[in-house]
Write a protein that holds these residues in place. Structure first.
Motif, PDB file in Angstrom:
ATOM      1  N   SER A   1      12.442  -5.539 109.518  1.00  0.00           N
ATOM      2  CA  SER A   1      11.728  -6.528 108.753  1.00  0.00           C
ATOM      3  C   SER A   1      12.506  -7.815 109.065  1.00  0.00           C
ATOM      4  CB  SER A   1      11.687  -6.187 107.205  1.00  0.00           C
ATOM      5  OG  SER A   1      10.963  -4.972 107.028  1.00  0.00           O
ATOM      6  N   PHE A   2      11.990  -8.900 108.969  1.00  0.00           N
ATOM      7  CA  PHE A   2      12.580 -10.292 109.287  1.00  0.00           C
ATOM      8  C   PHE A   2      12.099 -10.945 107.763  1.00  0.00           C
ATOM      9  CE2 PHE A   2      11.868  -9.123 113.262  1.00  0.00           C
ATOM     10  CZ  PHE A   2      13.095  -9.333 114.101  1.00  0.00           C
ATOM     11  N   GLY A   3      13.005 -11.006 106.867  1.00  0.00           N
ATOM     12  CA  GLY A   3      12.680 -11.540 105.722  1.00  0.00           C
ATOM     13  C   GLY A   3      11.570 -10.613 104.858  1.00  0.00           C
ATOM     14  N   ALA A   4      10.534 -11.285 104.276  1.00  0.00           N
ATOM     15  CA  ALA A   4       9.395 -10.320 103.707  1.00  0.00           C
ATOM     16  C   ALA A   4       8.343  -9.872 104.739  1.00  0.00           C
ATOM     17  CB  ALA A   4       8.597 -11.570 102.886  1.00  0.00           C
ATOM     18  N   LEU A   5       8.640 -10.395 106.236  1.00  0.00           N
ATOM     19  CA  LEU A   5       7.674  -9.915 107.115  1.00  0.00           C
ATOM     20  C   LEU A   5       8.166  -8.537 107.890  1.00  0.00           C
ATOM     21  CD1 LEU A   5       5.271 -10.555 109.092  1.00  0.00           C
ATOM     22  CD2 LEU A   5       6.836 -11.695 110.511  1.00  0.00           C
ATOM     23  N   GLU A   6       7.395  -7.461 107.536  1.00  0.00           N
ATOM     24  CA  GLU A   6       7.571  -6.179 108.030  1.00  0.00           C
ATOM     25  C   GLU A   6       7.006  -6.208 109.439  1.00  0.00           C
ATOM     26  OE1 GLU A   6       7.940  -1.481 106.685  1.00  0.00           O
ATOM     27  OE2 GLU A   6       6.322  -2.872 106.075  1.00  0.00           O
ATOM     28  N   VAL A   7       7.986  -5.996 110.574  1.00  0.00           N
ATOM     29  CA  VAL A   7       7.433  -6.087 111.909  1.00  0.00           C
ATOM     30  C   VAL A   7       7.250  -4.736 112.525  1.00  0.00           C
ATOM     31  CG1 VAL A   7       8.112  -6.703 114.309  1.00  0.00           C
ATOM     32  CG2 VAL A   7       8.526  -8.330 112.374  1.00  0.00           C
ATOM     33  N   LEU A   8       8.175  -3.848 112.145  1.00  0.00           N
ATOM     34  CA  LEU A   8       8.225  -2.522 112.604  1.00  0.00           C
ATOM     35  C   LEU A   8       8.017  -1.522 111.356  1.00  0.00           C
ATOM     36  CD1 LEU A   8      10.841  -2.273 115.615  1.00  0.00           C
ATOM     37  CD2 LEU A   8       8.286  -2.838 115.674  1.00  0.00           C
ATOM     38  N   LYS A   9       6.964  -0.446 111.233  1.00  0.00           N
ATOM     39  CA  LYS A   9       6.780   0.127 110.247  1.00  0.00           C
ATOM     40  C   LYS A   9       6.779   1.458 110.301  1.00  0.00           C
ATOM     41  CE  LYS A   9       3.732  -3.657 108.989  1.00  0.00           C
ATOM     42  NZ  LYS A   9       2.115  -3.988 108.669  1.00  0.00           N
ATOM     43  N   GLY A  10       7.877   1.962 111.056  1.00  0.00           N
ATOM     44  CA  GLY A  10       7.843   3.485 111.416  1.00  0.00           C
ATOM     45  C   GLY A  10       7.364   3.889 112.717  1.00  0.00           C
ATOM     46  N   VAL A  11       8.053   3.401 113.904  1.00  0.00           N
ATOM     47  CA  VAL A  11       7.513   3.443 115.202  1.00  0.00           C
ATOM     48  C   VAL A  11       8.373   4.986 115.931  1.00  0.00           C
ATOM     49  CG1 VAL A  11       7.653   2.852 117.576  1.00  0.00           C
ATOM     50  CG2 VAL A  11       7.135   1.111 115.463  1.00  0.00           C
ATOM     51  N   ASP A  12       7.248   5.866 116.412  1.00  0.00           N
ATOM     52  CA  ASP A  12       7.756   6.997 116.998  1.00  0.00           C
ATOM     53  C   ASP A  12       7.160   6.947 118.334  1.00  0.00           C
ATOM     54  OD1 ASP A  12       8.880   8.777 114.597  1.00  0.00           O
ATOM     55  OD2 ASP A  12       7.281   7.383 113.899  1.00  0.00           O
ATOM     56  N   PHE A  13       8.112   7.254 119.473  1.00  0.00           N
ATOM     57  CA  PHE A  13       7.648   7.475 120.805  1.00  0.00           C
ATOM     58  C   PHE A  13       8.900   8.217 121.657  1.00  0.00           C
ATOM     59  CE2 PHE A  13       9.002   3.148 120.955  1.00  0.00           C
ATOM     60  CZ  PHE A  13       9.608   3.051 122.307  1.00  0.00           C
TER      61      PHE A  13
END
Length: 258
Positions: free
Chosen positions: A14-26
């Motif tokens: 997250s960057f501040g209140a902005l959640e950019v990655l929300k549990g990435v799997d690969f």
């Protein structure tokens, strides 16, 4: 040794209140081309920056060649290379001088021979003595990729490598990427171009709003959509077909085929 060059589990950022990655799997198999496909703002560059030690994840796990990225930045940087969205070349120097400079900075033996080998590999030998300021966009990008290979990295990250390139330059870069994988280098490619992922990738992960929503081969992804009704339609050339045919004709001054 794992068959995977890259393993990502539950990656969040997250960057501040902005959640950019929300549990990435690969996972990315060794020696393969893996495309991370998504629109602008999907989080592709954030993933690459975490994997290349430029950014720390908030949580989750990321491994490159079996080594945990967090806390092992130096070890990771010894086995990877990163090519960003814009070619990081010195326009004042010649193509060969750019390569020699990087080889010297890496304290490698015989930087001239290394440079000459890469110039030949990326079809830049004829332009080796020219200043990079005179190169086309495709030539600059090929030189940039060549520079990133100095030191023989096991994994290379290509972050939107054809952004801003014309159709013919894109094809040049695609050919260079295929040669990378053929030589055994693992390639993680981020792109927003569907045709780029379709042409290059062994596997494609679709990243949308910070999550991987699908991951598979092209054939597997196509099976997610019901088959289309088959009808006979005369194939018409695309605009890209026309553009490439006309520009290549102009360059060779040859008539177009009937």
């Amino acid at each position: 040794m794992s068959d995977h060059a890259i393993e990502v589990r539950g990656l969040r950022k997250s960057f501040g209140a902005l959640e950019v990655l929300k549990g990435v799997d690969f996972e990315v198999a060794r020696g393969s081309i893996f495309a991370l496909l998504g629109s602008n703002g999907a989080g592709k560059t954030t993933v690459v920056r975490i994997l290349s030690t430029l950014l720390r994840a908030d949580s989750g796990s990321a491994q490159v060649t079996g080594v945990e990225v967090a806390g092992n930045g130096r070890r990771i940087r010894e086995v990877i290379s990163l090519t960003g969205q814009f070619a990081a070349v010195d326009e004042i120097l010649t193509g060969r001088e750019n390569l020699v400079l990087v080889a010297r900075l890496r304290h490698l033996k015989d930087p001239g021979a290394i440079a000459d080998g890469l110039l030949e590999r990326f079809a830049l030998t004829d332009a080796a003595g020219r200043r990079v300021a005179t190169y086309s966009g495709g030539m600059r990008r090929r030189l940039d990729i060549a520079m990133s290979l100095i030191g023989a990295p096991q994994v290379i990250f290509l972050d939107e490598p054809t952004t801003g390139l014309d159709p013919e330059a894109r094809l040049e870069v695609w050919a260079a990427v295929r040669r990378l994988a053929a030589s055994g280098t693992t390639v993680l490619l981020t792109t927003q171009y569907l045709d780029e992922a379709e042409q290059l990738a062994d596997r494609i992960a679709i990243l949308h709003e910070g999550r991987i929503i699908q991951n598979g081969t092209l054939a597997e992804l196509k099976r997610l959509i019901p088959p289309a009704t088959v009808e006979y339609v005369e194939k018409q050339p695309t605009l890209e077909d026309v553009f490439l045919a006309l520009t290549r004709k102009e360059a060779r001054d040859e008539p177009l085929p009937e």
